[in-house]
Motif scaffolding. Structure first.
Motif, PDB file in Angstrom:
ATOM      1  N   ASP A  25      37.594 -28.474  14.428  1.00  0.00           N
ATOM      2  CA  ASP A  25      36.148 -28.334  14.599  1.00  0.00           C
ATOM      3  C   ASP A  25      35.850 -27.288  15.661  1.00  0.00           C
ATOM      4  N   ASP A  26      34.632 -26.743  15.595  1.00  0.00           N
ATOM      5  CA  ASP A  26      34.183 -25.814  16.629  1.00  0.00           C
ATOM      6  C   ASP A  26      34.094 -26.550  17.965  1.00  0.00           C
ATOM      7  N   THR A  27      34.295 -25.809  19.040  1.00  0.00           N
ATOM      8  CA  THR A  27      34.193 -26.362  20.387  1.00  0.00           C
ATOM      9  C   THR A  27      32.939 -25.824  21.047  1.00  0.00           C
ATOM     10  N   SER A  28      32.114 -26.731  21.541  1.00  0.00           N
ATOM     11  CA  SER A  28      30.925 -26.390  22.313  1.00  0.00           C
ATOM     12  C   SER A  28      30.609 -27.609  23.165  1.00  0.00           C
ATOM     13  N   ARG A  29      31.087 -27.598  24.422  1.00  0.00           N
ATOM     14  CA  ARG A  29      30.931 -28.804  25.234  1.00  0.00           C
ATOM     15  C   ARG A  29      30.789 -28.484  26.720  1.00  0.00           C
ATOM     16  N   TYR A  30      30.068 -29.365  27.396  1.00  0.00           N
ATOM     17  CA  TYR A  30      29.968 -29.346  28.854  1.00  0.00           C
ATOM     18  C   TYR A  30      30.973 -30.345  29.394  1.00  0.00           C
ATOM     19  N   VAL A  31      31.711 -29.957  30.429  1.00  0.00           N
ATOM     20  CA  VAL A  31      32.619 -30.865  31.121  1.00  0.00           C
ATOM     21  C   VAL A  31      32.358 -30.723  32.610  1.00  0.00           C
ATOM     22  N   GLY A  32      31.996 -31.824  33.233  1.00  0.00           N
ATOM     23  CA  GLY A  32      31.895 -31.864  34.682  1.00  0.00           C
ATOM     24  C   GLY A  32      33.174 -32.446  35.244  1.00  0.00           C
ATOM     25  N   ARG A  33      33.666 -31.886  36.313  1.00  0.00           N
ATOM     26  CA  ARG A  33      34.810 -32.467  37.036  1.00  0.00           C
ATOM     27  C   ARG A  33      34.353 -32.550  38.479  1.00  0.00           C
ATOM     28  N   TRP A  34      33.918 -33.739  38.860  1.00  0.00           N
ATOM     29  CA  TRP A  34      33.338 -33.968  40.169  1.00  0.00           C
ATOM     30  C   TRP A  34      34.332 -34.756  41.015  1.00  0.00           C
ATOM     31  N   PHE A  35      34.599 -34.263  42.221  1.00  0.00           N
ATOM     32  CA  PHE A  35      35.641 -34.826  43.085  1.00  0.00           C
ATOM     33  C   PHE A  35      35.085 -35.253  44.440  1.00  0.00           C
ATOM     34  N   VAL A  36      35.676 -36.309  44.986  1.00  0.00           N
ATOM     35  CA  VAL A  36      35.461 -36.706  46.375  1.00  0.00           C
ATOM     36  C   VAL A  36      36.845 -36.842  46.995  1.00  0.00           C
ATOM     37  N   MET A  37      37.165 -35.965  47.956  1.00  0.00           N
ATOM     38  CA  MET A  37      38.490 -35.949  48.602  1.00  0.00           C
ATOM     39  C   MET A  37      38.401 -36.661  49.941  1.00  0.00           C
ATOM     40  N   PHE A  78      35.401 -37.816  38.752  1.00  0.00           N
ATOM     41  CA  PHE A  78      34.454 -38.318  37.761  1.00  0.00           C
ATOM     42  C   PHE A  78      34.208 -37.190  36.762  1.00  0.00           C
ATOM     43  N   GLN A  79      34.208 -37.537  35.467  1.00  0.00           N
ATOM     44  CA  GLN A  79      34.025 -36.515  34.427  1.00  0.00           C
ATOM     45  C   GLN A  79      32.919 -36.905  33.456  1.00  0.00           C
ATOM     46  N   PRO A  80      31.722 -36.348  33.648  1.00  0.00           N
ATOM     47  CA  PRO A  80      30.739 -36.447  32.577  1.00  0.00           C
ATOM     48  C   PRO A  80      31.085 -35.404  31.513  1.00  0.00           C
ATOM     49  N   PHE A  81      30.878 -35.750  30.263  1.00  0.00           N
ATOM     50  CA  PHE A  81      31.304 -34.902  29.147  1.00  0.00           C
ATOM     51  C   PHE A  81      30.222 -34.953  28.077  1.00  0.00           C
ATOM     52  N   TYR A  82      29.763 -33.785  27.629  1.00  0.00           N
ATOM     53  CA  TYR A  82      28.792 -33.763  26.534  1.00  0.00           C
ATOM     54  C   TYR A  82      29.267 -32.794  25.465  1.00  0.00           C
ATOM     55  N   ASP A  83      29.427 -33.308  24.244  1.00  0.00           N
ATOM     56  CA  ASP A  83      29.845 -32.513  23.088  1.00  0.00           C
ATOM     57  C   ASP A  83      28.591 -32.086  22.324  1.00  0.00           C
ATOM     58  N   PHE A  84      28.249 -30.802  22.389  1.00  0.00           N
ATOM     59  CA  PHE A  84      27.050 -30.300  21.726  1.00  0.00           C
ATOM     60  C   PHE A  84      27.192 -30.321  20.207  1.00  0.00           C
ATOM     61  N   GLU A  85      28.412 -30.171  19.704  1.00  0.00           N
ATOM     62  CA  GLU A  85      28.626 -30.166  18.249  1.00  0.00           C
ATOM     63  C   GLU A  85      28.333 -31.533  17.637  1.00  0.00           C
ATOM     64  N   ASN A  86      28.662 -32.606  18.364  1.00  0.00           N
ATOM     65  CA  ASN A  86      28.497 -33.964  17.837  1.00  0.00           C
ATOM     66  C   ASN A  86      27.401 -34.753  18.536  1.00  0.00           C
ATOM     67  N   ASP A  87      26.677 -34.120  19.464  1.00  0.00           N
ATOM     68  CA  ASP A  87      25.616 -34.782  20.213  1.00  0.00           C
ATOM     69  C   ASP A  87      26.111 -36.101  20.801  1.00  0.00           C
ATOM     70  N   HIS A  88      27.209 -36.009  21.578  1.00  0.00           N
ATOM     71  CA  HIS A  88      27.852 -37.216  22.116  1.00  0.00           C
ATOM     72  C   HIS A  88      28.143 -37.057  23.606  1.00  0.00           C
ATOM     73  N   PHE A  89      27.795 -38.090  24.385  1.00  0.00           N
ATOM     74  CA  PHE A  89      28.062 -38.124  25.831  1.00  0.00           C
ATOM     75  C   PHE A  89      29.108 -39.185  26.134  1.00  0.00           C
ATOM     76  N   SER A  90      30.012 -38.874  27.065  1.00  0.00           N
ATOM     77  CA  SER A  90      30.962 -39.877  27.549  1.00  0.00           C
ATOM     78  C   SER A  90      31.209 -39.655  29.035  1.00  0.00           C
ATOM     79  N   PHE A  91      31.836 -40.638  29.669  1.00  0.00           N
ATOM     80  CA  PHE A  91      32.084 -40.584  31.108  1.00  0.00           C
ATOM     81  C   PHE A  91      33.450 -41.190  31.389  1.00  0.00           C
ATOM     82  N   TRP A  92      34.190 -40.569  32.299  1.00  0.00           N
ATOM     83  CA  TRP A  92      35.550 -40.986  32.635  1.00  0.00           C
ATOM     84  C   TRP A  92      35.700 -40.921  34.152  1.00  0.00           C
ATOM     85  N   ALA A  93      36.493 -41.833  34.732  1.00  0.00           N
ATOM     86  CA  ALA A  93      36.755 -41.830  36.174  1.00  0.00           C
ATOM     87  C   ALA A  93      38.251 -41.973  36.408  1.00  0.00           C
ATOM     88  N   GLY A  94      38.764 -41.212  37.398  1.00  0.00           N
ATOM     89  CA  GLY A  94      40.193 -41.241  37.710  1.00  0.00           C
ATOM     90  C   GLY A  94      40.445 -41.289  39.201  1.00  0.00           C
TER      91      GLY A  94
END
Length: 194
Positions: free
Chosen positions: A103-115, A135-151
């Motif tokens: 599939d085509d790729t068109s997405r926003y990826v945030g990589r937010w850190f606290v050290m 913390f990673q907010p993620f938005y896929d523009f191709e599929n209109d989908h948001f997700s969030f991940w923490a590590g």
């Protein structure tokens, strides 16, 4: 009997649904620190290039992706140890080359850190320990989908610019049908050039 014959497979922490292990795509990131003076922090611009080097198609994108980035970094002067900071990296990824079945790729990826440094650098086993929450907010523009991940990463500075770490990661309300990560586990080594 050959090694491993008749023995159960090595267990993989995290999830019984994990069916692939191996190497993922390789990425190179280039950043330039600007002279911008806004919000009393540092601003960096650059790009990330993701190369399709995964050992299995489930571990990578099978496409060459480009990701222009803008990053804001602010030292946490109120934290008692030096080296504490917040970094907000923001990428927009698109594919420059891909397999026809991808599939085509068109997405926003945030990589937010606290050290947060937990001990001062030094030669001892427990010197140079830090916690780096991601913390990673993620938005896929191709599929209109948001997700969030923490590590929550924990690491050790072996020498200036030479770091080893472990990072378990957790998806927040993951949607497996959209490829959201439920659990990840990363072991890594970073080497920074001056």
């Amino acid at each position: 009997v050959p090694p491993g014959a008749g023995q159960p497979p090595i267990p993989i922490p995290g999830s019984s649904s994990c069916d692939r292990t191996g190497l993922g795509d390789m990425n190179l990131r280039f950043m330039y620190r600007t002279d911008w003076d806004a919000l009393r922090g540092d601003w960096l611009i650059g790009t990330q290039i993701d190369f399709p080097t995964a050992s299995d198609e489930k571990l990578g994108n099978e496409s060459l992706n480009l990701g222009p980035l803008m990053t804001y970094v602010k030292d946490l002067e109120a934290y008692p140890a030096p080296g504490a900071f917040v970094a907000l990296m923001n990428f927009y990824f698109f594919d420059a080359f891909k397999d026809d079945d991808r599939d085509d790729t068109s997405r926003y990826v945030g990589r937010w850190f606290v050290m947060l440094p937990l001990s001062k650098p030094g030669p001892g086993l427990f010197d140079g320990i830090y916690a780096l929450q991601e913390f990673q907010p993620f938005y896929d523009f191709e599929n209109d989908h948001f997700s969030f991940w923490a590590g929550p990463e924990v690491g050790k500075m072996l020498a200036p610019g030479n770091i080893v770490y472990i990072k378990p990661g957790f998806g927040v309300d993951p949607d497996a049908a959209n490829g959201d990560r439920e659990f990840t586990f990363e072991i890594g080594w970073r080497y920074f050039l001056d």
